[in-house]
Design a protein around this motif. Structure first.
Motif, short mmCIF file in Angstrom:
data_model
loop_
_atom_site.label_atom_id
_atom_site.label_comp_id
_atom_site.label_asym_id
_atom_site.label_seq_id
_atom_site.Cartn_x
_atom_site.Cartn_y
_atom_site.Cartn_z
N ALA A 82 0.76 -1.27 -0.02
CA ALA A 82 -0.13 -0.01 0.17
C ALA A 82 0.79 1.18 0.16
CB ALA A 82 -0.71 0.06 1.24
N VAL A 83 1.90 1.19 0.66
CA VAL A 83 2.72 2.63 0.65
C VAL A 83 3.29 2.87 -0.71
CG1 VAL A 83 3.46 2.29 3.33
CG2 VAL A 83 4.85 1.23 1.17
N TYR A 84 3.32 1.87 -1.51
CA TYR A 84 3.44 2.48 -2.89
C TYR A 84 2.64 3.41 -3.57
CZ TYR A 84 3.97 1.65 -8.03
OH TYR A 84 4.11 1.71 -9.29
N TYR A 85 1.22 3.33 -3.10
CA TYR A 85 0.42 4.29 -3.47
C TYR A 85 0.04 5.40 -2.64
CZ TYR A 85 -0.96 0.03 -6.11
OH TYR A 85 -0.82 -1.16 -7.16
N LEU A 86 -0.01 5.20 -1.30
CA LEU A 86 -0.15 6.02 -0.31
C LEU A 86 1.07 5.91 0.65
CD1 LEU A 86 -3.91 5.63 0.26
CD2 LEU A 86 -2.83 7.34 -1.06
N PRO A 87 2.19 6.68 0.66
CA PRO A 87 2.18 7.98 0.01
C PRO A 87 2.85 8.11 -1.20
CG PRO A 87 3.89 8.03 1.91
CD PRO A 87 3.22 6.65 1.77
N GLY A 88 3.40 7.00 -1.68
CA GLY A 88 4.24 6.97 -2.98
C GLY A 88 3.83 7.54 -4.06
#
Length: 544
Positions: A82-88
């Motif tokens: 998920a961190v790939y999308y948020l915030p990545g």
């Protein structure tokens, strides 16, 4: 001949290639960027199932009897994804939009490539979950920058009569990236030592190759003529536009008309609006009749809808349907791989239809087909569970599997492309890259939301979750009909006139657009639909 600026300007392909050959080269290079995006998206599904990765990251252990990874900490596993999308990607797209509008499309793509190469190297060398968390965020930032700027570069160079086809081809390459990631991981899973980190490190590192290729090639590609006009480099813009459209005879006349339209709309935007920042765009401060805030809301919610019409659910629950259909764990790998290949070929339908029937009708028929598939797949999944141990279980499960395939194909032919194309088409020139970035914000929110919530929802509701997706598809038809004006066969400059209406309703936007075109015949002159195109408002073929 205009003098292009930059240290490699004399090697720019615009000097050698002309019209279709130049356009095709732009399409292929933009497609390489989108290929990386697809590869990166398809990567983690296979990585999460490898023994060394699960144990090294600490979210699971290897079950020797079943021969699979058993997840002990699903929140940790989901968090790394998920961190790939948020915030990545969320932060990356905002950065990419700002860079793209300020420094140009080409330099921004090159920067994103260099950034992503470093992030990919960090991922491939990760030794623990904290390391991987940081690497995933950085990789998301790079992907967000590319996603914010590549569709804009593509739509600004393409002709308005084939702009949808241009971007659709790129998204065929996007799904090719997913297919390559899947089958490469399938291959490394056969490595003789199943405890080796090579099984997951090599596929992660492989994404560096297209990034290096893109970084090298992009410096020789033409800058967007519309961005060049925006920053006052008008002679360069005219030269590149002439090479893209043709500068002799009737082609030259049309090119000059398009060039003048870009100048006119740039001047109109500068005279009627004073917006530049993201907050100004979001709240519509200083946008005047451009109504930028409305456009921001439309692209954010279109991308969120794209996730909640069911593609994320099929990705998560599809393997479960294969399981209850009696497909073995070994055969599920083949079934999923074939589904991805079907998905890729289905995107070619969009290539041949999107500029003929338009964006709205592409979304309409997609939502109808997807909704039917969701309801039927949900019912068949329940029937398969109820038939456990009976001779009919395999037949019913096979039918459920068919509707998973059918849903994926319909999505590839419709909703995959339009939510990425529409944001790159509808924003004013002065903030087009930032506007497209807002679409990536919606995609990041939708993806992050799904990754975090859907496992829990499926655990509680099981196959009934598919009914929710079916209902969202039905709702999306009404939303698109009421709120989303057509952009097909309209120049990027005309979209300012389409959104000049004070009303939020699509039919009012069409009525006001026709009125403005009549009252200002000299403002935009280069637009004309190609033969055989469906009328954008009434959905009928134009009379000869």
């Amino acid at each position: 001949m205009a003098n292009l600026t930059g240290p490699l300007a004399k090697y720019n392909v615009a000097h050698k290639l002309y019209k279709s050959s130049l356009l095709n080269s732009v399409c292929l290079v933009a497609g390489l960027s989108i290929f990386f995006f697809g590869y990166d998206q398809g990567l983690m599904g296979g990585v999460n199932t490898t023994r060394d990765y699960a144990e090294r990251m600490g979210f699971g252990h290897w079950d020797e009897d079943q021969g699979i990874v058993v997840v002990d900490k699903p929140l940790l596993q989901g968090g790394i994804v998920a961190v790939y999308y948020l915030p990545g990607t969320l932060c990356g797209c905002l950065l990419g939009g700002w860079l793209g509008d300020r420094y140009g499309r080409i330099k921004t793509i090159a920067l994103a490539c260099a950034w992503s190469v470093c992030a990919a190297a960090l991922q491939a060398s990760a030794m623990n979950s904290n390391w991987m968390f940081c690497a995933r965020v950085l990789n998301g930032v790079g992907t967000g920058i590319l996603n914010a700027i590549t569709p804009v570069w593509a739509t600004e160079t393409a002709a308005h009569t084939s702009r949808g086809q241009f971007v659709s081809i790129e998204f065929t390459l996007n799904i090719l990236g997913v297919v390559v990631a899947y089958w490469l991981e399938f291959g490394t899973s056969k490595y003789h030592d199943n405890t080796s980190s090579f099984i997951w490190r090599f596929p992660v590192a492989f994404q560096i190759l297209p990034l290096i290729a893109l970084f090298i090639i992009i410096w020789f590609m033409p800058e967007s003529p519309r961005w060049l006009v925006k920053v006052g480099r008008e002679e360069e813009a005219r030269f590149i536009l002439g090479r893209l459209r043709g500068n002799e005879g009737e082609d030259g006349v049309k090119m000059e008309a398009e060039y003048q339209d870009i100048i006119n709309i740039r001047n109109l935007e500068e005279d009627t609006a004073g917006q530049q920042g993201y907050l100004q765009m979001f709240f519509g401060i200083g946008s005047g009749k451009l109504h930028t805030a409305r456009r921001v809301q439309l692209v954010i919610w279109l991308q969120i809808l794209q996730e909640w019409i069911g593609i994320a659910g099929i990705t998560i629950y599809g393997p479960e349907i294969f399981t209850i259909a009696g497909i073995s764990s070994k055969d599920r790998l083949w079934v999923s791989g074939i589904n991805n290949i079907t998905y890729m070929f289905a995107t070619l339908i969009c290539v041949f239809t999107i500029d003929r029937i338009g964006r709205r009708w592409t979304l309409y028929w997609g939502a109808v087909g997807q909704g039917v598939c969701m309801f039927v797949a949900g019912g068949l999944a329940r029937a398969t569970i109820n038939a456990e141990g009976k001779s009919s279980q395999g037949h019913i499960g096979g039918a459920a599997t068919f509707f998973v395939f059918l849903y994926t194909a319909i999505f590839g032919a419709t909703w995959l492309t339009v939510p990425w194309l529409y944001p790159a088409e509808i924003f004013p020139l002065q903030v087009r890259a930032k506007g497209n970035a807002w679409g990536v914000v919606g995609w990041s929110i939708g993806n992050g939301w799904c990754v975090l919530l859907l496992p829990t929802i499926f655990k509680r509701l099981n196959e009934k979750t598919l009914y929710i997706f079916g209902a969202v598809n039905a709702l999306s038809i009404l939303v698109v009909w009421a709120l989303y004006p057509e952009s097909n066969q309209r120049t990027l400059e005309e979209m300012d006139l389409v959104f000049a209406s004070d009303s939020i309703w699509a039919w009012e936007a069409e009525r006001n657009f026709a009125k403005l075109k009549t009252e200002n015949p000299d403002l935009v002159q280069s637009s004309a639909p190609k033969p055989g195109v469906v009328d954008v408002e009434h959905a009928v073929a134009p009379k000869e």
